[in-house]
Design an enzyme around this catalytic site. Structure first.
Site, PDB file in Angstrom:
ATOM      1  N   ARG A 118      -3.879 103.622  48.585  1.00 12.47           N
ATOM      2  CA  ARG A 118      -2.918 102.691  49.220  1.00 12.47           C
ATOM      3  C   ARG A 118      -3.169 102.613  50.633  1.00 12.47           C
ATOM      4  NH1 ARG A 118      -0.522  97.705  48.774  1.00 12.47           N
ATOM      5  NH2 ARG A 118       1.684  97.963  48.528  1.00 12.47           N
ATOM      6  N   THR A 395      -4.332  90.277  43.998  1.00 16.00           N
ATOM      7  CA  THR A 395      -4.680  91.468  43.571  1.00 16.00           C
ATOM      8  C   THR A 395      -5.807  91.266  42.657  1.00 16.00           C
ATOM      9  OG1 THR A 395      -2.312  92.180  44.063  1.00 16.00           O
ATOM     10  CG2 THR A 395      -3.895  93.759  42.661  1.00 16.00           C
ATOM     11  N   GLY A 487      -0.710  90.075  40.459  1.00 21.92           N
ATOM     12  CA  GLY A 487       0.266  89.383  40.216  1.00 21.92           C
ATOM     13  C   GLY A 487       1.497  89.455  40.770  1.00 21.92           C
ATOM     14  N   GLY A 488       1.448  90.455  41.979  1.00 31.44           N
ATOM     15  CA  GLY A 488       2.763  90.752  42.964  1.00 31.44           C
ATOM     16  C   GLY A 488       3.688  91.122  42.174  1.00 31.44           C
TER      17      GLY A 488
END
Length: 583
Positions: A118, A395, A487-488
């Site tokens: 990340r 994403t 998809g958040g």
């Protein structure tokens, strides 16, 4: 190394099976054969393989990953190759300018490894950097400026996975991506449509305009050969000099210059200091299956386990797929998990997160006891719970498995489609806008409507909270389901439903990823549904007090199911370029 039969032998076996099937069909009366052809079988058919499976959101990435497996590489080799290929073929979400998470399950050792790559906040980041003088959050600052970008982690993360668990060199894994960037590929409709929809953002920055539009400013058309020479040069440098080139070499210099020219906080020192990390995955059980998913700074794994723990107390299979009763209890479980997310979740290198409490069966029992069977609980009546004591969205996702017991679930992102919209001058790739995933101000929703608190405030060198949820399900030590989604805020619930569809509703993997989905995230207080939910079901939900809104499709869950040595691939039709390939 996996044992891969040669391609001619596989073709021969398929030919034999086809001849046998033809003989069987022609040996029964025509009317009976026609009847079976019409009435038997399933509506959605997965890709089938006997030696491995690849499922990605772009057919070119699936093809190069498939070729790696066919050539004797393992699932990690194929995953890293696919990850770099997606950075070329799907720049709206595939990336080297973002970050993500990879889960690796090795049946041989029994281990499941979670790689956290990340992005991180720059060292000069500060809590109020996205607020104005009045202390109000200013969304534009955390989304469409150079300070919207965290320090990218993709190159370091993929290289770490390859070095520790792969068999290819980094140069070998990068070669297909370099070829695609240098020689180009014919553009599909989805690429052309995406660029046109984002034209206003992409035209703003000269380097971005040069990457996505022709020299005269016109768009590329379907079938045009699309070449990316700057990106090819960047990938070649990484192949020649290794992953640290991105963080300390010419590429780092280009990123730092881009930042300096536009008042960005990220520096060469921030890039040089970046390292991915290996973490323990979140783990739970559901109806006899072991569920492994990403741990913080992803919130996804924690809340997948939490929601499954709540739902395990219901006979979901008997209640029926997408029945009003099933959707009701799913929505109630989702509300409570997302409420807890708003308070407790953050980067565990910076804050204490009550992981054991949130994922405990006892806590789920307490939450389940609060859920009425016949009416919705208003979100205003739901607050973050009290788990056991603390321990001392554009994403893309892909799933890959080989026949040597190795499975990879990977989700990575630059956040929005096209991230910040800013291409690094001379380097050819987009920067992320992941800083928007921090809480710009506690209690103020981000772009996905998610509420955050103190645990996810902006701090120097901190990883922002994520919903990305790469997941691997095992049974008796064997890999069974590899899944995840973009998809958040809907990533977590999309992944949850694929898992439930397979385990509770006994769906094949293609059906599991294709059928309609629902979503609730506590705030706003509504069930979001895809097209395909019965009006009668909606009426029953509304009679219980739920607000139901039909909106666009959610997620793209590229998934693999392994059953008795056979691999089944489910490519999500919500992305027109999705592709599963078996071997």
């Amino acid at each position: 190394m996996p044992i891969i039969r040669s391609r001619p032998r596989r073709l021969w076996r398929r030919t034999v099976r086809l001849l046998i099937a033809t003989t069987l069909v022609t040996s029964v009366p025509l009317a009976v054969a026609d009847s079976r052809a019409i009435l038997e079988g399933e509506r959605f058919h997965p890709e089938v393989g006997t030696h491995g499976m690849v499922a990605t959101s772009h057919f070119l990435a699936s093809q190069v990953a498939h070729d790696v497996l066919a050539g004797g590489g393992n699932a990690v080799d194929a995953a890293v190759t696919a990850g770099f290929a997606l950075a070329v073929t799907q720049p709206r979400s595939g990336n080297i300018g973002g970050g993500g998470f990879m889960l690796i399950s090795d049946e041989g050792s029994g281990k499941v490894i979670a790689i956290d790559y990340r992005e991180k906040a720059p060292s000069a980041a500060y809590e109020t950097m996205f607020q104005n003088e009045a202390g109000e959050a200013v969304p534009r600052l955390s989304r469409f400026t150079h300070n919207a970008s965290g320090v990218p982690g993709t190159v370091a993360g993929l290289a770490l996975a390859l070095d520790k668990y792969g068999t290819l060199s980094l140069a070998e894994a990068l070669k297909p991506a370099i070829d695609l960037a240098e020689n180009g590929f014919p553009l599909p409709q989805r690429f052309v449509d995406g660029v046109e929809q984002a034209r206003d953002r992409l035209e703003k920055w000269p380097a971005t305009r040069a990457k996505f539009f022709k020299p005269d400013g016109s768009r590329y058309d379907v079938g045009d050969i699309y070449r990316q020479p700057d990106l090819a040069a960047t990938l070649k440098r990484i192949a020649d000099k290794g992953p640290r080139e991105f963080y300390e070499g010419e590429t780092a210099r280009l990123i730092a210059a881009e930042m300096q020219d536009h008042d960005g906080l990220m520096t060469r020192e921030d890039l040089a200091a970046y390292q991915p990390t290996i973490r323990e995955p979140s783990h739970g059980t559901y109806r006899g299956y072991d569920v492994y998913a990403m741990s913080p700074p992803s919130s996804g794994g924690v809340h997948i386990v939490q929601m499954l723990n709540i739902l395990e107390g219901y006979d979901i299979g008997a209640m029926g797929f997408n029945s009003a009763d099933t959707i009701h209890v799913m929505a109630e479980a989702m509300k409570r998990a997302y409420a807890d997310r708003s308070k407790y979740l953050g980067d565990t290198d910076f804050v204490d997160v009550p992981l054991e409490g949130l994922t405990s069966k006892a806590y789920a029992d307490a939450l389940r006891a609060e859920i009425p069977s016949d009416r919705a609980t208003p979100s205003t009546e739901i607050a973050p719970g009290k788990p056991l004591p603390y321990e001392s969205n554009e994403t893309t996702h892909f799933s890959i498995a080989d026949d040597n017991g190795l499975a990879v679930s990977n989700t990575y992102t630059i956040n929005f489609s096209y991230g910040s919209g800013i291409v690094v001058e001379g380097a050819g790739f987009l920067l992320n806008n992941e800083m928007d995933d921090f809480s710009a101000k506690p209690g103020v929703p981000n772009a996905y409507g998610l509420i955050g608190g103190e645990a996810n405030k902006v701090e120097p060198n901190k990883r922002m909270l994520s919903s990305m949820t790469p997941t691997i399900v095992k049974k008796d030590g064997h890999n069974v389901l590899i899944t995840g989604s973009p998809g958040g805020s809907r990533i977590i619930t999309t992944t949850l439903q694929v898992l439930m569809n397979v385990i509770d509703h006994d769906m094949n993997v293609q059906t599991a990823v294709s059928v309609p989905r629902i979503h609730h995230q506590w705030l706003p207080d509504e069930i979001r549904i895809e097209q395909g939910i019965s009006p009668d079901t909606i009426a029953l939900l509304e009679a219980m007090g739920h607000t139901v809104h039909q909106q666009d499709a959610m997620g793209a869950a590229q998934s693999i199911l392994i059953d008795d040595g056979t691999f089944y691939g489910g490519a999500d039709p919500r992305r027109s370029t999705s592709s599963a390939m078996g071997l």
